[in-house]
Design a protein around this motif. Structure first.
Motif, PDB file in Angstrom:
ATOM      1  N   GLY A 169      49.346  41.549  33.593  1.00 29.58           N
ATOM      2  CA  GLY A 169      50.223  41.535  32.422  1.00 29.58           C
ATOM      3  C   GLY A 169      50.482  42.927  31.885  1.00 29.58           C
ATOM      4  O   GLY A 169      51.604  43.264  31.496  1.00 29.58           O
ATOM      5  N   LEU A 170      49.454  43.765  31.885  1.00 31.71           N
ATOM      6  CA  LEU A 170      49.615  45.139  31.417  1.00 31.71           C
ATOM      7  C   LEU A 170      50.536  45.930  32.343  1.00 31.71           C
ATOM      8  O   LEU A 170      51.370  46.713  31.889  1.00 31.71           O
ATOM      9  N   GLY A 177      53.132  38.522  27.539  1.00 30.21           N
ATOM     10  CA  GLY A 177      52.171  38.391  28.637  1.00 30.21           C
ATOM     11  C   GLY A 177      51.028  39.377  28.515  1.00 30.21           C
ATOM     12  O   GLY A 177      49.868  39.030  28.762  1.00 30.21           O
ATOM     13  N   ALA A 178      51.345  40.605  28.136  1.00 31.35           N
ATOM     14  CA  ALA A 178      50.301  41.623  27.965  1.00 31.35           C
ATOM     15  C   ALA A 178      49.377  41.249  26.807  1.00 31.35           C
ATOM     16  O   ALA A 178      48.157  41.363  26.917  1.00 31.35           O
ATOM     17  N   ILE A 179      49.967  40.770  25.717  1.00 29.70           N
ATOM     18  CA  ILE A 179      49.148  40.382  24.561  1.00 29.70           C
ATOM     19  C   ILE A 179      48.243  39.219  24.922  1.00 29.70           C
ATOM     20  O   ILE A 179      47.044  39.232  24.624  1.00 29.70           O
ATOM     21  N   VAL A 180      48.797  38.201  25.582  1.00 31.98           N
ATOM     22  CA  VAL A 180      47.995  37.032  25.959  1.00 31.98           C
ATOM     23  C   VAL A 180      46.884  37.452  26.930  1.00 31.98           C
ATOM     24  O   VAL A 180      45.750  36.992  26.823  1.00 31.98           O
ATOM     25  N   ARG A 207      40.383  36.297  34.856  1.00 30.52           N
ATOM     26  CA  ARG A 207      40.924  36.669  33.530  1.00 30.52           C
ATOM     27  C   ARG A 207      41.202  38.167  33.467  1.00 30.52           C
ATOM     28  O   ARG A 207      42.226  38.602  32.954  1.00 30.52           O
ATOM     29  N   GLU A 208      40.284  38.962  34.005  1.00 31.98           N
ATOM     30  CA  GLU A 208      40.468  40.411  34.008  1.00 31.98           C
ATOM     31  C   GLU A 208      41.682  40.799  34.848  1.00 31.98           C
ATOM     32  O   GLU A 208      42.488  41.642  34.445  1.00 31.98           O
ATOM     33  N   LYS A 256      46.254  31.224  38.926  1.00 31.10           N
ATOM     34  CA  LYS A 256      47.451  30.382  38.908  1.00 31.10           C
ATOM     35  C   LYS A 256      48.425  30.896  37.871  1.00 31.10           C
ATOM     36  O   LYS A 256      48.044  31.265  36.771  1.00 31.10           O
ATOM     37  N   GLY A 257      49.691  30.920  38.230  1.00 34.41           N
ATOM     38  CA  GLY A 257      50.717  31.392  37.322  1.00 34.41           C
ATOM     39  C   GLY A 257      51.187  32.802  37.631  1.00 34.41           C
ATOM     40  O   GLY A 257      52.269  33.192  37.205  1.00 34.41           O
ATOM     41  N   LEU A 258      50.385  33.566  38.356  1.00 32.76           N
ATOM     42  CA  LEU A 258      50.812  34.897  38.781  1.00 32.76           C
ATOM     43  C   LEU A 258      51.714  34.746  40.000  1.00 32.76           C
ATOM     44  O   LEU A 258      51.644  33.742  40.713  1.00 32.76           O
TER      45      LEU A 258
END
Length: 190
Positions: free
Chosen positions: A66-67, A81-84, A59-60, A16-18
């Motif tokens: 994000g990366l 986003g990448a950091i989170v 999560r992965e 969710k959120g993507l």
């Protein structure tokens, strides 16, 4: 409800959120895993257990998304986003990495603020130097101008170095996340 549907529903909930297109692509890829497994004569529960925990997998996949956004477009929101994503992916590693990261970020922010203040002070002193109003430099306006220009440019240089350092840290976190992701992918049975 069968194992296949439970797995896909949990995966969807974790994603969710993507963007919808990304979620649909991921779900179609995992649906294909189930279809291929059926062709090979495996059961839904065997395929689901081989794919692993759908929450961890989500999560992965969120971290990887994000990366990718950070690499495609370098912006503050994509960096965050990448950091989170990396922080969520490497939850256990954060017991060691997070304190170091917070210390480095605090020092970076402190230097950024100090550089900005020095640059601002030098910029504010420049008009005063031009009209000989800086205490201690009443007779030598050129010296006051050069000192204020030096402060402004030195402060701007510190800010620029802090920005470059921050980008380097973000890139290092992206590499760390990718290495962590690759290790997990290799460890996941197919």
């Amino acid at each position: 409800m069968n194992s296949r549907q439970m797995f896909l529903d949990q995966l969807r909930a974790g994603l969710k959120g993507l963007p919808r297109s990304v979620v649909e692509d991921i779900l179609s890829e995992y649906t294909a895993h189930f279809d291929d497994g059926h062709t090979a004569g495996r059961s839904d529960s065997a395929i689901a257990s081989a794919l692993g925990d759908p929450a961890r997998l989500a999560r992965e996949l969120r971290a990887e998304a994000g990366l990718r956004r950070w690499e495609d477009e370098r912006s503050l929101s994509n960096a965050l986003g990448a950091i989170v994503g990396v922080l969520g992916l490497a939850a256990l590693d954060m017991l060691v990495v997070l304190p170091v990261l917070m210390t480095v970020a605090s020092v970076d922010i402190a230097f950024f603020i100090a550089g900005g203040c020095i640059c601002l002070a030098g910029s504010l002193l420049l008009p005063l130097a031009l009209v000989n109003l800086i205490p201690g430099f009443e007779g030598d306006w050129l010296q006051g101008v050069l000192i204020s220009l030096g402060m402004a440019s030195g402060g701007a240089s510190v800010v620029a170095v802090c920005v470059l350092f921050t980008l380097g840290i973000i890139n290092l976190l992206v590499r760390y996340g990718r290495a962590h992701y690759r290790l997990i992918v290799r460890a996941t049975p197919s």
